[in-house]
Scaffold this active site. Structure first.
Site, PDB file in Angstrom:
ATOM      1  N   GLY A  13       9.346 -54.167  14.837  1.00  8.03           N
ATOM      2  CA  GLY A  13       8.682 -52.939  14.399  1.00  8.03           C
ATOM      3  C   GLY A  13       9.551 -52.202  13.392  1.00  8.03           C
ATOM      4  CE1 TYR A 150       3.946 -45.695  23.828  1.00 11.89           C
ATOM      5  CE2 TYR A 150       4.438 -43.660  25.013  1.00 11.89           C
ATOM      6  CZ  TYR A 150       4.768 -44.598  24.046  1.00 11.89           C
ATOM      7  OH  TYR A 150       5.909 -44.436  23.304  1.00 11.89           O
TER       8      TYR A 150
HETATM    9  P1  NAP Z   1       5.300 -46.518  14.177  1.00 13.46           P
HETATM   10  O1  NAP Z   1       5.788 -45.760  13.006  1.00 13.46           O
HETATM   11  O2  NAP Z   1       3.833 -46.730  14.349  1.00 13.46           O
HETATM   12  O3  NAP Z   1       6.036 -47.901  14.247  1.00 13.46           O
HETATM   13  C1  NAP Z   1       5.675 -48.868  15.198  1.00 13.46           C
HETATM   14  C2  NAP Z   1       6.207 -50.181  14.713  1.00 13.46           C
HETATM   15  O4  NAP Z   1       5.882 -51.200  15.656  1.00 13.46           O
HETATM   16  C3  NAP Z   1       5.590 -50.601  13.383  1.00 13.46           C
HETATM   17  O5  NAP Z   1       6.593 -51.208  12.606  1.00 13.46           O
HETATM   18  C4  NAP Z   1       4.543 -51.629  13.786  1.00 13.46           C
HETATM   19  O6  NAP Z   1       4.318 -52.526  12.720  1.00 13.46           O
HETATM   20  C5  NAP Z   1       5.252 -52.279  14.962  1.00 13.46           C
HETATM   21  N1  NAP Z   1       4.355 -52.961  15.886  1.00 13.46           N
HETATM   22  C6  NAP Z   1       3.347 -52.443  16.627  1.00 13.46           C
HETATM   23  N2  NAP Z   1       2.750 -53.409  17.331  1.00 13.46           N
HETATM   24  C7  NAP Z   1       3.403 -54.557  17.036  1.00 13.46           C
HETATM   25  C8  NAP Z   1       3.266 -55.901  17.446  1.00 13.46           C
HETATM   26  N3  NAP Z   1       2.318 -56.279  18.306  1.00 13.46           N
HETATM   27  N4  NAP Z   1       4.127 -56.822  16.950  1.00 13.46           N
HETATM   28  C9  NAP Z   1       5.087 -56.471  16.071  1.00 13.46           C
HETATM   29  N5  NAP Z   1       5.258 -55.209  15.638  1.00 13.46           N
HETATM   30  C10 NAP Z   1       4.425 -54.280  16.117  1.00 13.46           C
HETATM   31  O7  NAP Z   1       5.791 -45.838  15.560  1.00 13.46           O
HETATM   32  P2  NAP Z   1       7.184 -45.239  16.026  1.00 13.46           P
HETATM   33  O8  NAP Z   1       6.895 -43.859  16.463  1.00 13.46           O
HETATM   34  O9  NAP Z   1       8.256 -45.523  15.042  1.00 13.46           O
HETATM   35  O10 NAP Z   1       7.405 -46.097  17.359  1.00 13.46           O
HETATM   36  C11 NAP Z   1       8.493 -46.997  17.544  1.00 13.46           C
HETATM   37  C12 NAP Z   1       8.795 -47.111  19.021  1.00 13.46           C
HETATM   38  O11 NAP Z   1       9.223 -45.842  19.509  1.00 13.46           O
HETATM   39  C13 NAP Z   1       7.618 -47.509  19.886  1.00 13.46           C
HETATM   40  O12 NAP Z   1       8.038 -48.386  20.910  1.00 13.46           O
HETATM   41  C14 NAP Z   1       7.152 -46.187  20.466  1.00 13.46           C
HETATM   42  O13 NAP Z   1       6.460 -46.354  21.665  1.00 13.46           O
HETATM   43  C15 NAP Z   1       8.479 -45.492  20.656  1.00 13.46           C
HETATM   44  N6  NAP Z   1       8.436 -44.031  20.772  1.00 13.46           N
HETATM   45  C16 NAP Z   1       8.006 -43.259  19.747  1.00 13.46           C
HETATM   46  C17 NAP Z   1       7.996 -41.864  19.901  1.00 13.46           C
HETATM   47  C18 NAP Z   1       7.534 -40.923  18.799  1.00 13.46           C
HETATM   48  O14 NAP Z   1       7.342 -39.725  19.065  1.00 13.46           O
HETATM   49  N7  NAP Z   1       7.356 -41.384  17.578  1.00 13.46           N
HETATM   50  C19 NAP Z   1       8.423 -41.284  21.111  1.00 13.46           C
HETATM   51  C20 NAP Z   1       8.847 -42.128  22.129  1.00 13.46           C
HETATM   52  C21 NAP Z   1       8.862 -43.499  21.953  1.00 13.46           C
HETATM   53  P3  NAP Z   1       2.879 -53.243  12.490  1.00 13.46           P
HETATM   54  O15 NAP Z   1       1.835 -52.206  12.740  1.00 13.46           O
HETATM   55  O16 NAP Z   1       2.932 -53.734  11.079  1.00 13.46           O
HETATM   56  O17 NAP Z   1       2.845 -54.346  13.471  1.00 13.46           O
END
Ligand code: NAP
Length: 249
Positions: A13, A150
């Site tokens: 990701g 989630y």
């Molecule tokens: P984001 O900007 O949507 O990034 C998510 C990343 O995961 C993207 O690169 C996406 O790329 C990739 N991804 C999703 N499904 C995938 C799959 N099946 N295979 C490979 N890659 C996949 O979200 P983010 O906020 O940075 O989230 C990153 C992590 O942090 C996640 O685990 C999320 O649950 C966690 N998190 C985020 C927050 C927040 O507030 N932002 C808080 C707590 C935890 P593609 O769509 O191209 O596959």
């Protein structure tokens, strides 16, 4: 000298949000980084933005054949992994009473199955001194309306790391959970729109956070760097929160 000079890292990701900020920071600290994501176009953009010492490998972490392809590319390119960040993840808003089987499978296939096999299939390329970071969430330890599926998937991540720390005993490989709170990424902005407006959602996060702001991806990447580097050498099985204090009070 950077904190990751000469290290080889994989960030799943890595084409967006937290993963992209982490990959950029790792490269600036001297690492060579492999990033993944399903969307080739976003991956190409991210590789360009990072600028060097990076390879993009398209793939879905919930598909074992895609993971095999990823690690075959890493093996051919560098022959080893020093730091693995299993960060790919997603979630949908569905209150109890409206949870669909489709959303359940999507969430658990990516967040839980994806994390398990991302880590398991990396092990043959890892050695003593290696660091694995799995991405949890404050949602794993708190209740959040319409976000139970989630949140349960992130609670699972917490126990995977506790148990893996024992499975990895004697290998010299560490595993820790990095749990962000609300962080300004495309995923959170999208959730805000679904919840009826990003500004209202962000205002509610700010009001619940002792540091009084939504984190930037770079804030969280700095904590990931700590877990990746030798600075955290005495830590395994831990959960570290980068949440502005929101889940600590
Ligand atoms: P984001 O900007 O949507 O990034 C998510 C990343 O995961 C993207 O690169 C996406 O790329 C990739 N991804 C999703 N499904 C995938 C799959 N099946 N295979 C490979 N890659 C996949 O979200 P983010 O906020 O940075 O989230 C990153 C992590 O942090 C996640 O685990 C999320 O649950 C966690 N998190 C985020 C927050 C927040 O507030 N932002 C808080 C707590 C935890 P593609 O769509 O191209 O596959």
């Amino acid at each position: 000298m950077g904190k990751l000079t000469g290290k080889v890292a994989v960030v799943t990701g890595g084409n967006s949000g937290l993963g992209l900020a982490t990959a950029k920071l790792f490269v600036s600290e001297g690492a060579y980084v492999y990033i993944t994501g399903r969307r080739q176009e976003e991956l190409d953009k991210a590789v360009k933005e990072i600028g060097g010492n990076v390879t993009g490998v398209q793939g879905d972490v919930s598909k074992l054949a895609d993971l095999d392809r990823l690690y075959a590319a890493v093996k051919a390119g560098h022959g080893r992994i020093d730091v693995l960040v299993a960060n790919a993840g997603l979630g949908t808003l569905e209150p109890l009473g409206h949870i669909t089987e489709e959303a359940y499978y999507l969430t658990f296939d990516v967040n839980v199955k994806g994390t398990i096999f991302t880590v398991q299939k990396a092990l043959p390329l890892m050695q003593a001194g290696g660091s694995i970071i799995v991405t949890g969430s404050t949602a794993g330890v708190t209740g959040t309306p319409a976000f139970s599926t989630y949140s349960a998937s992130k609670a699972a991540i917490r126990n995977l790391a506790r148990s893996w720390a024992l499975d990895l005993k004697g290998t010299g490989i560490r595993v820790n959970v990095l749990s962000p709170g609300a962080t300004d990424t495309p995923a959170l902005r999208h959730l805000g729109e679904l919840a009826g407006g990003k500004d209202a959602l962000y205002a509610s996060f700010v009001s619940q956070t002792p540091l009084g702001r939504v984190s930037d991806p770079e804030d969280v990447a700095a904590v990931t760097l700590f877990l990746a580097s030798n600075d955290s050498r005495s830590m395994t099985g831990s959960e570290v929160f980068a949440d502005g204090g929101s889940a600590q009070v």
